[in-house]
Design an enzyme around this catalytic site. Structure first.
Site, mmCIF file in Angstrom:
data_model
loop_
_atom_site.group_PDB
_atom_site.id
_atom_site.type_symbol
_atom_site.label_atom_id
_atom_site.label_comp_id
_atom_site.label_asym_id
_atom_site.label_seq_id
_atom_site.Cartn_x
_atom_site.Cartn_y
_atom_site.Cartn_z
ATOM 1 N N SER A 18 0.844 -1.185 0.000
ATOM 2 C CA SER A 18 0.000 0.000 0.000
ATOM 3 C C SER A 18 0.892 1.253 0.000
ATOM 4 C CB SER A 18 -0.967 -0.044 1.198
ATOM 5 O OG SER A 18 -1.972 0.917 1.058
ATOM 6 N N ASP A 78 -8.045 -6.804 -5.002
ATOM 7 C CA ASP A 78 -7.780 -5.440 -4.526
ATOM 8 C C ASP A 78 -8.639 -4.451 -5.320
ATOM 9 O OD1 ASP A 78 -6.651 -2.998 -3.700
ATOM 10 O OD2 ASP A 78 -4.631 -3.847 -3.597
ATOM 11 N N HIS A 125 -7.458 -5.460 -0.752
ATOM 12 C CA HIS A 125 -6.203 -4.739 -0.544
ATOM 13 C C HIS A 125 -5.500 -5.199 0.735
ATOM 14 C CE1 HIS A 125 -3.369 -1.516 -0.979
ATOM 15 N NE2 HIS A 125 -3.698 -0.988 0.177
ATOM 16 N N ASP A 126 -6.277 -5.539 1.754
ATOM 17 C CA ASP A 126 -5.702 -5.989 3.021
ATOM 18 C C ASP A 126 -4.960 -7.313 2.904
ATOM 19 O OD1 ASP A 126 -6.019 -4.064 4.890
ATOM 20 O OD2 ASP A 126 -7.656 -5.032 5.976
#
Lengths: 354, 354
Positions: free
Chosen positions: B142, B298, B331-332
């Site tokens: 990120s 994501d 995304h995590d």
């Protein structure tokens, strides 16, 4: 393409007093705003009810002009098209902006919870009072599609065809985003526990902007805005509030929305969207032919979920067709892509039961 | 798996006074909080800088425990691992919560805009003061990945390997969501133009909840929450504020976040994420081997965008490898899937230039 004017607009006050609601509340009186395109008594194709989405109105041609009008798929010379503003909205039907006679001022946050089922039952009663006992089809996208499906489950003998575009019970991500939109409104001090005299501008605009992100696709935003600075010329790199173009767009959408839609109505309709669900027993009651349409880039009601609903319908022996529209417009594809929607609707209106 | 403690934590005050910022501002003094795992003087594998994401800290093992520790990929017996809290954060480095000496109270909203480039340059200066002139690798996910890429473009001679997971210049949808998160904070009256003494709880919690929706995938939310009512037992069908489980989860995440992160820091770091960009001239300066990792679900940094960045790097003759992790964590995934991230990092650290 200019939208055609309705043949007639009318308000129908339901004979049922009080109008009892699924969640337990009641309304002493319910009036629904209707807009007709064509003549129900003489239309050779019969009556088609077109159900609007969250913030739409009875004036179907205003938001679906590419599909409703002379020479278009829903031609008022062939079908009598009716739009009915949903219970809880602020476009002519009974909703939070309606005066509560007991208190002499608008219901506001005292307006009771309504469901998609309540909306549809009110529509059924209004049409019955107008002498309409049969519908050729009920059509809608998004929560308009929820209404179409609820018509098919709750009034199975009334309609021949149900066409629902980008509509299923809301998945968890949609429940999440609706919750955050309501939180944005409820946490705006200007909301005043629902008793505002001027709108909670910041909260309602933010709610709309969150919703817009879920209505559009990432690909569309990339193509339309990319990483360009706001068209006003401000530099997003120089100040905290300097915006990129997509941010300016969302702010503009929020500002426009606040001028046209009521915050308490938004809360009520967003909640009705959440609580819509379909059990297998619901589905098994259906007698209409069902036509489901998925939108390939829909993030709010993913096409895979619409396809899964088609499988569930088949499993209970309901005649169902599933089409998928390939679009970068996301959930808004049902509004933005009339040329892609038209063949699906045409198939829905002409295909014989399988 | 308990996180290991750092070998040492230290604050480094930079020799550069004032510290000049890319957007035009300056800070009279910059201090960075560093956390070391292992011994930089003796580590056979050299020093690896692990850059944290938006709301992370220098204590790398706290949030990447599956990857940092004895017997794990980033073993402090082999590598000296360093985490540095970014400029603008509230976990030990100079940021909006730091007292502004001229005014005798925290900078608050007067804290100047910082960029990923500023963060990285401050890290470079801090490491140089500590005697670290070479890095085996810079790694991050990120905005940690943004930092890793900025290291490769801005200090090309210092690092051998850059590994960035789920990181590209932010696409339009990400710019949109960051803007709405900042709007949520700025429009909370408790923000007080940045001079709050207690946090703008509603706005910051809403910002975090919006972000959570973009960090997770719709599939994960469906699997974890579906349409179940909130686990507290409230009935979402009976009251406007009655929640589904996913809504209760988001509220809880928001409440937790307000207790651990500063609103002004959030604004500054979110803005730095927005303004990160990579020109072809930037990319052409790179000398490190680049390893990019996309996360299949994501939504914030779509894998297709990470792949496109790999193509751009190849076009300017940079040695680059692209891997994609198949995950429902969105995304995590870079935090939630250490077992999938580890082979990518291993490959990045061991593959020879191609």
């Amino acid at each position: 393409m200019d939208a055609i004017e309705p043949t007639v607009e009318c308000d129908v006050t339901l004979d049922e007093h009080p109008f009892r609601l699924e969640a337990g509340g009641e309304l002493p009186e319910v009036t629904l705003r209707c807009a007709w395109y064509g003549q129900p008594e003489t239309a050779p194709g019969g009556v088609i009810l077109v159900c609007h989405a969250l913030t739409g109105s009875a004036r179907v041609a205003d938001w679906w002009g590419g599909l409703v009008g002379p020479g278009r798929l829903l031609d008022p010379a062939h079908y009598a098209i009716v739009g009915i503003n949903v219970l809880g909205s602020c476009y002519g039907s009974t909703g939070p902006t309606t005066p509560d006679r007991q208190r002499g001022r608008p219901y506001g946050a005292r307006f009771p919870l309504v469901t998609i089922g309540d909306m549809v039952r009110a529509q059924y009663l209004a049409l019955r009072q107008l002498g309409i006992l049969r519908l050729t089809a009920v059509i809608g996208g998004s929560i308009g599609g929820m209404q179409a499906l609820r018509w098919a489950t709750d009034f199975p003998a009334v309609l021949d065809v149900c066409c629902a575009i980008g509509a299923t019970p809301l998945p968890a991500m949609g429940l999440a985003l609706n919750h955050l939109q309501r939180q944005a409104i409820l946490s705006d001090p200007a909301w005043q526990d629902g008793d505002y005299t001027t709108q909670p501008v910041a909260g309602l605009a933010l709610a709309r902007a969150i919703a817009m992100c879920s209505y559009k696709s990432a690909a569309l935003f990339d193509a339309r805005f990319g990483r360009r600075p706001d068209r006003s010329g401000e530099d997003p790199r120089k100040t905290l509030t300097g915006r990129y173009d997509v941010a300016g767009y969302l702010d503009h959408q929020g500002e426009k929305f606040v001028r046209r839609f009521d915050a308490n109505s938004y809360l009520v309709l967003s909640k009705a969207m959440d609580t819509f669900d379909l059990t297998d027993a619901d589905l098994a009651r259906i007698r209409a032919r069902i036509h489901l349409v998925g939108l390939s880039s829909d993030w709010l009601f993913p096409a895979a979920g619409v396809r899964a609903l088609a499988h569930r319908l088949r499993a209970v022996k309901v005649a169902v067709q599933y089409d998928e529209i390939t679009t970068d417009h996301g959930h808004d594809g049902f509004l933005a892509e009339p040329d892609a929607v038209a063949p699906c609707l045409r198939a829905a209106l002409t295909t014989q039961p399988t």
